[in-house]
Design an enzyme around this catalytic site. Structure first.
Site, PDB file in Angstrom:
ATOM      1  N   HIS A 106       1.007  -0.986  -0.118  1.00 30.11           N
ATOM      2  CA  HIS A 106      -0.081  -0.047  -0.097  1.00 30.11           C
ATOM      3  C   HIS A 106       0.989   1.211  -0.023  1.00 30.11           C
ATOM      4  O   HIS A 106       1.810   1.218   0.711  1.00 30.11           O
ATOM      5  CB  HIS A 106      -0.778  -0.009   1.330  1.00 30.11           C
ATOM      6  CG  HIS A 106      -1.590   1.303   1.638  1.00 30.11           C
ATOM      7  ND1 HIS A 106      -0.872   2.253   2.592  1.00 30.11           N
ATOM      8  CD2 HIS A 106      -2.456   2.062   1.246  1.00 30.11           C
ATOM      9  CE1 HIS A 106      -1.333   3.289   2.785  1.00 30.11           C
ATOM     10  NE2 HIS A 106      -2.573   3.354   1.874  1.00 30.11           N
ATOM     11  N   HIS A 145      13.189  -1.549   3.761  1.00 32.67           N
ATOM     12  CA  HIS A 145      13.383  -0.388   4.776  1.00 32.67           C
ATOM     13  C   HIS A 145      14.581   0.292   4.350  1.00 32.67           C
ATOM     14  O   HIS A 145      14.783   1.578   4.697  1.00 32.67           O
ATOM     15  CB  HIS A 145      13.496  -0.906   6.250  1.00 32.67           C
ATOM     16  CG  HIS A 145      12.235  -1.428   6.796  1.00 32.67           C
ATOM     17  ND1 HIS A 145      11.430  -0.231   7.484  1.00 32.67           N
ATOM     18  CD2 HIS A 145      11.503  -2.417   6.907  1.00 32.67           C
ATOM     19  CE1 HIS A 145      10.409  -0.787   8.006  1.00 32.67           C
ATOM     20  NE2 HIS A 145      10.392  -2.183   7.604  1.00 32.67           N
ATOM     21  N   HIS A 175      -7.443  -5.306  17.907  1.00 30.76           N
ATOM     22  CA  HIS A 175      -8.139  -6.647  18.243  1.00 30.76           C
ATOM     23  C   HIS A 175      -7.366  -7.821  17.730  1.00 30.76           C
ATOM     24  O   HIS A 175      -7.869  -8.832  18.595  1.00 30.76           O
ATOM     25  CB  HIS A 175      -9.574  -6.475  17.761  1.00 30.76           C
ATOM     26  CG  HIS A 175      -9.344  -6.677  16.149  1.00 30.76           C
ATOM     27  ND1 HIS A 175      -8.853  -5.624  15.468  1.00 30.76           N
ATOM     28  CD2 HIS A 175      -9.743  -7.616  15.127  1.00 30.76           C
ATOM     29  CE1 HIS A 175      -8.838  -6.033  14.052  1.00 30.76           C
ATOM     30  NE2 HIS A 175      -9.360  -7.370  13.848  1.00 30.76           N
ATOM     31  N   GLY A 258     -17.869  10.216  -0.342  1.00 29.60           N
ATOM     32  CA  GLY A 258     -16.896   9.874  -1.256  1.00 29.60           C
ATOM     33  C   GLY A 258     -17.340   8.743  -2.236  1.00 29.60           C
ATOM     34  O   GLY A 258     -18.401   8.421  -1.757  1.00 29.60           O
ATOM     35  N   ARG A 259     -16.651   8.443  -3.249  1.00 22.10           N
ATOM     36  CA  ARG A 259     -16.987   7.368  -4.069  1.00 22.10           C
ATOM     37  C   ARG A 259     -16.655   6.112  -3.598  1.00 22.10           C
ATOM     38  O   ARG A 259     -15.431   5.748  -3.570  1.00 22.10           O
ATOM     39  CB  ARG A 259     -16.375   7.613  -5.521  1.00 22.10           C
ATOM     40  CG  ARG A 259     -17.062   6.821  -6.727  1.00 22.10           C
ATOM     41  CD  ARG A 259     -16.295   7.183  -7.810  1.00 22.10           C
ATOM     42  NE  ARG A 259     -16.639   6.354  -9.219  1.00 22.10           N
ATOM     43  CZ  ARG A 259     -16.218   5.190  -9.662  1.00 22.10           C
ATOM     44  NH1 ARG A 259     -14.993   4.795  -9.131  1.00 22.10           N
ATOM     45  NH2 ARG A 259     -16.540   4.781 -10.538  1.00 22.10           N
TER      46      ARG A 259
END
Length: 299
Positions: A106, A145, A175, A258-259
């Site tokens: 991401h 990194h 969680h 938003g879409r």
């Protein structure tokens, strides 16, 4: 050219360059483009590559949107901006490869500006990139990194350590008591010096391909079977959990009208959950847990 337009032009070019590099790495599929308008103001272009030779799904979206009232997710930590008009632009991507030995990744870079009575009252950059392996390799994580550290160096000795730590803290599933992956960089509310902060955003955006594509090339031909594929689908469930429960960008997008198709393009095309799953002790699957805790990868 004003500051917002400079950022916008950089981001559209970044989207083009990343799409070209991903198509070259995949070697089969191409991105389909979906241009869209937002009724409240602005629009964007969402690009999706599906069923390629390497990528099961790769989504990268550019948006430039505006509104007359900040949603709660944006004003919660900046209450003084409640009721301000706003404009935001950004590029966000998530890539889900076929091969379980290639990590999911991401990246997001964005710019936000708020105004009141025609005056800019706040403006800041945010973004970063992170890596989510299912079958991790030390050399891949260290490469990731090292690139992150190198691009941070011109911005001060503490930049990499601070933004790595921020990434570890942000991409954490409370969680599950584990990180989403092996981290990278994360930053937000960077708005002290436009030129310096914009240069850092460009370094992060431009550095993403240097960090990720070599890992793709190294792992794309690794053989795998049903066991690895099933584990990949199971672990993708954690990705979904984070994005729908914790991710501020997802919440901002949905709360600001938003879409939905573009906001949720980060979700994997296939995923599974299994009640009470525990990997076999000593297995490659069990080894992943050792990577899902914050640590110094370059020490």
């Amino acid at each position: 050219m004003n500051e917002f337009d400079r950022v916008r032009d950089y981001l559209t070019d970044l989207q083009d360059r990343i799409c070209a590099a991903v198509e070259a790495a995949d070697g089969k599929a191409r991105f389909a483009e979906d241009l869209w308008k937002r009724e409240e103001g602005g629009g964007g272009r969402t690009r999706i590559l599906r069923d390629g030779a390497v990528f099961e799904q790769a989504g990268i979206g550019f948006s430039d949107v505006s509104g007359t009232r900040l949603p709660p997710s944006a004003s919660a930590h900046r209450p003084e901006l409640a009721g301000a008009t706003w404009r935001a632009c950004g590029v966000s991507l998530v890539f889900h490869p076929h091969n379980p030995y290639i990590p999911t990744t991401h990246m997001n870079v964005r710019y936000f500006r708020a105004e009141r009575d025609g005056e800019v009252v706040a403006a800041w950059f945010g973004g970063g990139f992170d890596l989510t392996p299912f079958y991790p390799f030390d050399e891949d994580v260290q490469h990731w990194h090292r690139v992150a550290q190198a691009l941070c160096e011109p911005f001060g000795q503490e930049r990499y350590a601070a933004h790595k730590r921020w990434c570890d803290e942000y991409f954490f599933l409370r969680h599950r008591n584990e990180t989403r992956g092996v981290g990278g960089l994360f930053f937000d509310d960077l708005g002290q010096d436009f030129e310096r902060d914009f240069a850092y955003q460009r370094a992060v955006g431009d550095g993403f391909l240097d960090a990720y594509i070599p890992i793709v090339q190294r792992r794309k031909d690794t053989p795998y079977g049903e066991r690895e594929r099933e584990f990949q689908l199971y672990r993708r469930g954690r990705y979904v959990e984070f994005n729908l429960v914790y991710d501020r960008g997802t919440l901002f997008g949905l709360q600001s009208g938003g879409r939905a198709e573009s906001i949720l393009m980060s979700l994997p095309p296939r995923v599974r959950w299994e009640y009470g799953f525990t990997p076999e002790p000593g297995s490659a699957e069990a080894r992943l847990a050792d990577y899902l805790i914050p640590r110094d990868w370059l020490g």
